[in-house]
Design a protein around this motif. Structure first.
Motif, short mmCIF file in Angstrom:
data_model
loop_
_atom_site.label_atom_id
_atom_site.label_comp_id
_atom_site.label_asym_id
_atom_site.label_seq_id
_atom_site.Cartn_x
_atom_site.Cartn_y
_atom_site.Cartn_z
N ARG A 36 21.26 0.64 11.53
CA ARG A 36 21.08 -0.63 10.81
C ARG A 36 19.65 -1.13 10.95
N GLN A 37 19.03 -0.89 12.11
CA GLN A 37 17.65 -1.31 12.30
C GLN A 37 16.70 -0.51 11.41
N ARG B 122 17.15 -1.69 7.68
CA ARG B 122 17.15 -3.12 7.40
C ARG B 122 16.13 -3.45 6.30
N GLU C 256 24.83 3.37 15.64
CA GLU C 256 25.09 2.48 14.50
C GLU C 256 24.10 1.32 14.49
N LYS C 257 23.80 0.80 15.69
CA LYS C 257 22.82 -0.27 15.77
C LYS C 257 21.44 0.21 15.33
N HIS D 43 20.16 6.82 25.18
CA HIS D 43 19.49 6.31 23.98
C HIS D 43 18.65 7.36 23.26
N ASN E 297 27.94 3.39 19.27
CA ASN E 297 27.53 2.00 19.06
C ASN E 297 26.01 1.89 18.99
N ILE E 298 25.34 2.62 19.90
CA ILE E 298 23.87 2.63 19.90
C ILE E 298 23.34 3.18 18.57
N GLU F 178 24.40 6.31 11.34
CA GLU F 178 24.37 6.59 12.77
C GLU F 178 22.98 7.12 13.09
#
Length: 638
Positions: free
Chosen positions: A169-170, A173, A165-166, A305, A162-163, A31
């Motif tokens: 992942r970024q 990566r 978690e995204k 954000h 959701n933000i 997160e």
């Protein structure tokens, strides 16, 4: 399976192998920059206070442990048990349970007592109820901004997860390039004050540092966003905000209009102040008949954000970039931002705006970094003659002006930035009245000053050590002195003040570019017994700079919307030494005392002569390669 999913599987296996056999791990997620570990055994985790610390050290990640929702005690039962654990003198004002994450947000007047020594009380809470406690401070002065931000983020918890978690992942990566280089592109604030904006680029990552407007400019204030970013806003990986002043933060919401959908890293008080100032920015534009560059919805999107970081926390924000914030001493929550790029490849620091020595409000700026190859340094007062008066001498001069104006029966009008200078003035004036150095009289606070002050008292850990102690350990909050009056009655109250006895008026805007100070000019400007005192920087092109330079006839949009010329009869004084910026000596000392010193320095955020003077002096005194760049230049450092 993606690389991120494989990482999480591997991390889950590693964590499980390191834990005692009676502690389970049901899930592991990213997160934002944090690794979140879900367990059915939160109480057992809490009994061993070293477990999380050891895991974080071993994995070199920030770790949060949360309980699975189905092992939680009921909120009504947990509420009673939590209040039994927390000392009554902590002043708990609210408990907010979030079953989806197993967190309970505890709002208290004295958060330190909820946390306990080394987090002991927090662990005891989890041992008793299983819930993961999160602690926030109850503002000593009620703040609609803090309340609104907290409520908004509470309502948007699902979207925020959701933000996050995204973003997580970024950050984690797989790296996509074998190249190694570092570039900085100057989008604004080069050979000018305002419009701060830079792009830090690597083969993997594009990071935007600040995105502000230019006070007093007739140019389209958001030119750099449209021209330099435009549709490319969607290619930015992260935004980093050094502090909330509009010349650094005003245009961040505009990025979301152009397709940006990533994180904004800043400190918690900067997040709140950013929202306050941006909404006021839109309000002022509407009142002046200008079309604002974005809607208030974009301000809320930016807040949603935002990922707050604390000073000193080393945080992964991209596959190849770690970010650390350090106190900048400029305004509440302001940060020197340090970027560690690659595996020891390169280090870049952006000073933002700094004040190198201690002030009444803040400890001085930090310049102690393990490594910095390139420093991007503000130069607002970098000119060879830009030496500010000693703060003690400045305070004596201010008190002299106040006393002389009082003796004449006049009023003292101080245009002040809502954030920073106003609170500094409040502290000086409160102490001077308490010590009998100036007569006791009303001190009227107009514009956003009272709200900004409330935000300051919400985050005392960002204030100077002794001021923080006064507010919370000695119950001597200087901002609550009876002399301070919040102007909330509009024009009618201003007229009453103007018709009344001697007083001091602190009013926004600090550069006389709009806001309630314009009304005070109409009320008090024609009075030869009164005095206007400038205590902050007045940018070129602003009405404040013109008045400071001797203009006594000024154009003004009078009440009723009629344009007219106002004759100023009041005295005009400038008292240096209260600026939130380091002067020439402070900037030189900031670099001089860095160990090791940077190899290169880019001098920015100052007019042309200031940036060139500072650049030349740093080169000659310290044998450092220096530059005074123009806007839209790109520097490759590796």
């Amino acid at each position: 399976m993606s690389k991120v999913e494989q990482q999480l599987e591997d991390l889950k296996a590693t964590i499980t192998s390191e834990l005692p056999s009676d502690i389970s791990v049901s899930d592991v997620k990213y997160e934002g920059p944090e690794l979140v570990v879900y367990t059915r055994d939160p109480k057992k985790f809490a009994r061993n206070g070293d477990l999380i610390r050891k895991l974080a050290s071993q994995l070199r990640k920030r770790i949060t442990v949360r309980p699975d929702p189905d092992v939680l005690s009921r909120p009504d039962t947990a509420r009673e048990d939590i209040l039994d654990v927390i000392p009554e003198e902590a002043g708990v004002t609210d408990l907010d349970f979030h079953a989806d994450t197993g967190e309970v947000v505890i709002q208290a007047e004295k958060p330190g007592m909820v946390i306990g020594k080394h987090g002991s009380t927090l662990r005891e809470i989890t041992q008793e109820v299983g819930w993961t406690p999160e602690v926030v401070r109850t503002p000593p002065i009620e703040s609609s901004t803090v309340s609104n931000v907290r409520n908004f983020l509470k309502q948007e918890r699902d979207d925020r997860r959701n933000i996050l978690e995204k973003v997580g992942r970024q950050i984690h990566r797989e790296e996509m390039s074998d190249e190694e280089w570092v570039r900085v592109t100057t989008l604004g604030c080069c050979r000018e004050v305002g419009r701060a904006s830079f792009i830090l680029s690597t083969p993997e990552t594009r990071i935007l540092i600040d995105c502000g407007d230019k006070p007093g400019s007739d140019d389209v204030p958001y030119l750099q966003v449209e021209e330099a970013l435009g549709a490319g806003a969607a290619t930015i990986d992260a935004v980093v905000l050094t502090h909330a002043h509009l010349d650094h933060s005003a245009l961040i919401p505009l990025l979301f209009k152009y397709g940006y959908d990533g994180p904004i890293y800043t400190t918690e008080p900067t997040r709140d102040l950013m929202g306050l100032l941006q909404l006021d920015y839109l309000d002022v534009a509407a009142k002046e008949g200008r079309v604002p560059p974005y809607e208030s919805e974009m301000v809320r999107e930016a807040l949603k954000h935002t990922i707050p970081l604390e000073y000193g926390d080393v945080t992964d924000i991209a596959p190849d970039v770690k970010l650390t914030f350090h106190n900048a001493g400029h305004i509440l929550g302001s940060a020197v931002t340090h970027f560690h790029i690659g595996d020891g490849l390169y280090n870049v620091a952006f000073s933002g705006d700094i004040h190198y020595t201690d002030t009444r409000l803040f400890n001085g700026a930090v310049n102690d970094f393990p490594r910095v190859e390139t420093l991007i340094l503000e130069s607002t007062y970098g000119g060879r003659n830009d030496y500010q008066t000693d703060q003690k001498d400045s305070e004596e001069k201010l008190k002299k002006v106040i006393n002389e104006t009082y003796e004449k029966g006049g009023k003292v009008v101080i245009p002040a930035f809502a954030v920073g200078r106003s609170q500094e003035m409040m502290l000086v004036i409160e102490e001077a009245m308490r010590n009998g150095d100036i007569p006791e009289m009303p001190v009227h606070l107009d514009g956003m000053i009272w709200e900004a002050t409330a935000i300051h008292t919400t985050y005392p850990e960002y204030l100077r050590d002794d001021l923080r102690d006064r507010i919370f350990h000695e119950d001597e909050n200087p901002f609550l002195a009876p002399q301070f009056n919040h102007i909330d009655g509009g024009e009618e109250e201003r007229q009453d003040v103007a018709d009344g006895d001697q007083c001091i008026i602190l009013s926004t805007s600090g550069m006389v570019t709009g806001g309630p100070i314009m009304s005070w000019l109409e009320h008090v400007g024609p009075d030869p017994d009164s005095t206007m005192v400038f205590v902050g920087y007045q940018a070129q092109g602003t009405l404040g700079r013109r008045i400071q330079s001797g203009w006594d006839e000024i154009p003004i949009n009078g009440r009723g919307g009629r344009n007219k010329t106002l004759n100023l009869e009041l005295d005009v004084e400038t008292v240096d030494g209260f600026s939130g910026h380091a002067d020439r000596a402070g900037l030189m000392n900031f670099v001089k005392t860095m160990n090791p010193r940077p190899e290169k320095v880019l001098c920015v955020h100052g007019d042309e002569s200031s940036t060139q003077d500072l650049s030349s002096s740093l080169y000659h005194d310290f044998n450092i390669r220096t530059f005074a760049p123009k806007n839209l230049e790109t520097f490759r450092f590796k």
